[in-house]
Write an enzyme that holds these catalytic residues in place. Structure first.
Site, mmCIF file in Angstrom:
data_model
loop_
_atom_site.group_PDB
_atom_site.id
_atom_site.type_symbol
_atom_site.label_atom_id
_atom_site.label_comp_id
_atom_site.label_asym_id
_atom_site.label_seq_id
_atom_site.Cartn_x
_atom_site.Cartn_y
_atom_site.Cartn_z
ATOM 1 N N ALA A 68 0.654 -1.004 0.070
ATOM 2 C CA ALA A 68 -0.177 -0.094 0.011
ATOM 3 C C ALA A 68 0.819 1.287 0.173
ATOM 4 C CB ALA A 68 -0.931 -0.062 1.017
ATOM 5 N N ASP A 69 0.224 2.207 -0.526
ATOM 6 C CA ASP A 69 0.949 3.676 -0.920
ATOM 7 C C ASP A 69 -0.176 4.589 -0.449
ATOM 8 O OD1 ASP A 69 3.694 4.924 -1.152
ATOM 9 O OD2 ASP A 69 2.551 6.014 -2.257
ATOM 10 N N THR A 70 0.105 5.626 0.420
ATOM 11 C CA THR A 70 -0.895 6.847 0.655
ATOM 12 C C THR A 70 -0.096 8.180 0.328
ATOM 13 O OG1 THR A 70 -1.969 5.247 2.454
ATOM 14 C CG2 THR A 70 -2.122 7.602 2.391
#
Length: 186
Positions: A68-70
């Site tokens: 995941a990357d935010t």
């Protein structure tokens, strides 16, 4: 039980998966997280999430791997993690009194296929005073967070309202992620 791996060292993502009562292990991927300017914010977070998951999945092909990357996006500008306190203050001034989006790209790679998606949440901030900004920065809390704030911490006081998934703003759209992992057969 099939092995579930979180390809992240984020304490917030770890806490969220624990909240879902999932049995998993953490194997942080060490990739270049540079976002290329030619990509849209949506493409950038999706690509980084995929790279994170792939870096681990290549070594554990029979496992279910979540990457995941935010990022925070304000007026088409990607706000990553601030490098300095001055940069954190500039980001918070930008967000003050305005709306912005939090995007999380999620990649789930498994023996049964993959699921790639981007979750988008709209966040509205109150007007912030310089005192609020500097007091918050003094806590050290904003320094490891995209957009220089953590909604689950003291910055909750900055948030007027949100539209979308709260957990997405924390760092992982939990409900959708769990549903996708299960859909893939975990």
């Amino acid at each position: 039980m099939k092995q579930l791996i979180l390809a992240s060292s984020s304490p917030r993502r770890k806490q969220l998966l624990e909240l879902a009562n999932l049995r998993f292990q953490i194997l942080a991927s060490h990739i270049d997280e540079q976002i290329h300017e030619t990509k849209s914010p949506e493409q950038a977070v999706q690509l980084l999430a995929y790279r994170k998951a792939k870096a681990v999945a290549d070594h554990y092909p029979h496992s279910y791997v979540i990457g995941a990357d935010t990022v925070v996006v304000y007026q088409d500008n990607i706000l990553g993690k601030p490098k300095t306190e001055e940069e954190a203050a500039a980001m918070l001034r930008m967000l003050s009194g305005n709306e912005h989006h939090v995007l999380t790209g999620v990649a789930i790679l498994s023996p049964n296929g993959q699921s790639l998606f981007v979750e988008k949440t709209k966040v509205f901030f109150w007007d912030l005073t310089e005192e609020e900004i500097f007091d918050y920065i003094a806590t050290g809390e904003p320094m490891d967070k995209a957009g220089a704030y953590g909604i689950q911490g003291r910055a909750a006081l900055f948030v007027k309202r949100i539209e979308g998934d709260y957990f997405n703003v924390v760092g992982l759209p939990l409900s959708r992620t769990v549903r996708e992992v299960k859909r893939l057969g975990w």
